[in-house]
Structure formats: structure tokens, C-alpha cells
Design an enzyme around this catalytic site. Structure first.
Site, PDB file in Angstrom:
ATOM      1  CD1 TRP A 140     -22.262  29.030 -10.978  1.00 37.57           C
ATOM      2  CD2 TRP A 140     -23.690  30.300  -9.805  1.00 37.57           C
ATOM      3  NE1 TRP A 140     -23.366  29.284 -11.762  1.00 37.57           N
ATOM      4  CE2 TRP A 140     -24.248  30.049 -11.077  1.00 37.57           C
ATOM      5  CE3 TRP A 140     -24.400  31.082  -8.901  1.00 37.57           C
ATOM      6  CZ2 TRP A 140     -25.492  30.561 -11.460  1.00 37.57           C
ATOM      7  CZ3 TRP A 140     -25.639  31.585  -9.280  1.00 37.57           C
ATOM      8  CH2 TRP A 140     -26.160  31.325 -10.537  1.00 37.57           C
ATOM      9  CG  ASP A 183     -22.246  25.308  -5.805  1.00 41.64           C
ATOM     10  OD1 ASP A 183     -23.062  24.415  -6.112  1.00 41.64           O
ATOM     11  OD2 ASP A 183     -22.314  26.470  -6.251  1.00 41.64           O
ATOM     12  CE  LYS A 236     -27.954  25.261 -12.823  1.00 37.78           C
ATOM     13  NZ  LYS A 236     -27.022  25.793 -11.838  1.00 37.78           N
TER      14      LYS A 236
END
Ligand code: PLP
Length: 356
Positions: A102, A172, A196
């Protein structure tokens, strides 16, 4: 009905009572005679949901008046582009810490807008660790330092915010958002896809500090991609069901002791698994112990021929979602806030049984 022990990395388990509440009021929300997804986002019922969610998030994270909360769409992946679009001019530099898939995607987008200094990378180690502060090569006067607080795929996590000598952090936080307290004043932006640890897919939570926003680019940004467009008003239709569920998850967090309690429960669950992984060399962890995630526990079998059997037998015991990401192999148990300790205990019991 048999609910699975759900170890999915995302979308992931949500607290059972939030699902039950949603089920119960689905056809008739707040006496409106309609479902929450059938009502105007500018009507009184939804406006109240939106207000509650902001108020709860502000309280839970301890955000002062100097922060704005935005409920956007597009996922964390959209923020990879939106952050540099707003904050990185062609002659400006941002530092990015590369600790996984990511982070890498965030770096790729940022390079479209300005100069990117990769302040650290564990790519050569297949992202098996996160850096200590002393390993960062930071740029003086950088616009921001971007990091991924928890690396969902590789199973590593920063134990605390990186030290940046006053440069604002952009984070993030998709896969550990609301799993522990944060030193919010260190951040310019915290963003997270909800799916998540905070709610269903479709909602992206963005927390932005007002003085950081002031330093952003003033023009050349398409309206919907400009953070300023979304301040204090719903510019367009928000992901109403996502915000509605997020509000319930926030209420559940508060009822269960807030972030300090989430943190200690998550640490305990992770310890149960890592103890089992470290018990002998039948299983092995895939990351450096000091970098181990309390959210995504990655491990493998010494004898990888047994991988398939492990997953099949786990499945029979109602232990679901354990297959590791293809870039790591082995297994990954995602144990976000809503994963019950008893699910982790069931997995540990199975790991012992499988070893025998
Ligand atoms: C899942 C994940 C993403 C991607 O999220 P989308 O909502 O699918 O864009 C980005 N970063 C991290 C850390 C993630 O866990």
C-alpha cells in the site's frame, strides 16, 4: 445460524451487535417507515446519523477544534492520489516510508505530482519490518511524511508514530484505525478505508488538521478532489450506509472502554497467536518480532506441503479467511477490534491440534 470465526483481512468482521441492530431497524429506521438507505441524505434522520458519527469520532480520538472530519468515498486508494493533489506541488518534496504494497501504491501516485523522497524502504526484505526512527532519511522542509501505520498484507505495524522533527505526518491508517490511541496532534491527515476495522466498504474516513489544510494548493484541483470542498457540508451524496454502520461501531467502541481498551484487548489477542507461532519451529512468523502487527498476524508452516491441509481443516472448524496474501504465502489471521478473543482462542487450539 452459525457465525464464522472470521479472520478476513477486509472487508472484515464487525461487532455482532451492530449487525443485529442494523438488521432490526433495516425496514423502518427511526420511525421513518423507510430504510436508512432509502432516505435523503439531507433529511433529518440521516443528518442526525452524520452528526452522531462525527461527535463520537471526535470524542473517541480526542480531536480538538483544529481538526475536520470528512466522510468520503473511493477508499484509501483514492487518498493515495488526493493527498499529493492537494499538498504536493511540482517543486515540493514529500517523504514516504515504504513498508509494503500500500505504501508503494501511495508513492506511485505522489510521483505524479511532485518530488518524492523514499525515507526508508524494507522492500528488499520483502517488507518484513518497519524502521526505527534512526533509519529514516528525512528531507528538511518536507511538506509531509507519509507512512502506513499497519501493513495489512505483510503483517507489520509501527508501535508508535515516526519521529519527524515537527513535519506533519500523513497516515494511511486503514487497517489499524481505532485499534489504539493516537497522538493526533502529530498528524496533518489520517485516512482510512472503513472496511478493515471501522465499518463496511464504501466509506473513507479522512481527518485533517486545519492548519495543515491551509498550506495546501489553492488552485488547479478539480472540485470534488479538493479537501476544502468537503468541509462542513455534504458536497454530494455520502456513503450513507457506511456512515450509519460506522456510527454503530463507534458506539460499540465507546461502550467497550474506548481506544485504550481496544489496544489492550488487541495486544492480548496478538500475543496468544505469536506465543503459539513461537512455541517451536512447526510454525514461523514472517516478520521481525519488533515489527509484528497486532492486527494482521502472518505466519507459515515449515512444511509448506501442509498448507492446503491446514486451510481445509481450519475451514471445517469454522475458522475462515486465513489464507495469506499471495505475496507472502502461508497464513494471515486478521484480528481487528471486532474479532473476539474466543475466535483467537479457537484458532490457537486448532494450531495445537494441527501440530499434533
Ligand atoms: C485495504 C488497504 C488499502 C486499500 O483500501 P481500498 O479501500 O481498497 O482503497 C490501503 N491501505 C491499507 C493499509 C489497506 O489495508
Amino acid at each position: 445460524m452459525s457465525r464464522a470465526h472470521n479472520f478476513s483481512a477486509g472487508p472484515a468482521a464487525l461487532p455482532l451487535e451492530t449487525l443485529q441492530e442494523a438488521q432490526q431497524e433495516f425496514l423502518d429506521f427511526a420511525g421513518s417507515g423507510s430504510s436508512v438507505i432509502e432516505l435523503s441524505h439531507r433529511g433529518a434522520e440521516y443528518v442526525e446519523v452524520d452528526r452522531q458519527a462525527r461527535e463520537r469520532l471526535t470524542r473517541i480520538l480526542g480531536l480538538g477544534d483544529d481538526f475536520e472530519v470528512l466522510f468520503l468515498q473511493g477508499g484509501a486508494s483514492h487518498q493515495f492520489m488526493m493527498v499529493p493533489f492537494n499538498f504536493l506541488g511540482t517543486s515540493q518534496t514529500a517523504d514516504y516510508i515504504n513498508t509494503g504494497t500500500w505504501s508503494k501504491k501511495a508513492i506511485k501516485e505522489a510521483k505524479l505530482f511532485g518530488r518524492v523522497n523514499v525515507a526508508y524502504s524494507s522492500e528488499e526484505l520483502n517488507f518484513s519490518r518497519v524502521p526505527a526512527d534512526s533509519e529514516l532519511t528525512l528531507t528538511e522542509g518536507a511538506e509531509y511524511v507519509h507512512f502506513t501505520s499497519n501493513n495489512t498484507i505483510f503483517g507489520t505495524q509501527f508501535r508508535k508514530e515516526p519521529e519527524t522533527a515537527g513535519v506533519p505526518l500523513v497516515c494511511d491508517a486503514s487497517s489499524d484505525f481505532l485499534s489504539r490511541p493516537l497522538d493526533v496532534n502529530r498528524y496533518g491527515i489520517i485516512y482510512a478505508g472503513a472496511q478493515k476495522n471501522a465499518g463496511p466498504a464504501g466509506l473513507t474516513i479522512v481527518i485533517i488538521r486545519k492548519d495543515f489544510l491551509q498550506k495546501g494548493k489553492k488552485d488547479g484541483i478539480p472540485t470534488i478532489l479538493n479537501y476544502n470542498t468537503h468541509l462542513g457540508t455534504m458536497f454530494n451524496t455520502p456513503p450513507v450506509f457506511g456512515v450509519y454502520m460506522f456510527n454503530k461501531v463507534l458506539a460499540w467502541i465507546e461502550k467497550n472502554g474506548g481506544l485504550a481498551q481496544m489496544e489492550s484487548r488487541n495486544a492480548h489477542k496478538a500475543q496468544l497467536l505469536y506465543n503459539e507461532i513461537d512455541a517451536d519451529d512447526f510454525y514461523s512468523g514472517t516478520t521481525e518480532p519488533a515489527s509484528r502487527s497486532h492486527m494482521n498476524v502472518t505466519f507459515r508452516l515449515k512444511d509448506e506441503e501442509l498448507n492446503k491441509a491446514f486451510l481445509q481443516e481450519a475451514e471445517k472448524r469454522n475458522l475462515k479467511g486465513l489464507k495469506g496474501h499471495r505475496s507472502v504465502g502461508g497464513f494471515r489471521a486478521s484480528i481487528y477490534n471486532a474479532c473476539e478473543t474466543e475466535s483467537v482462542e479457537a484458532l490457537v487450539a486448532f494450531m495445537k491440534e494441527f501440530r499434533r
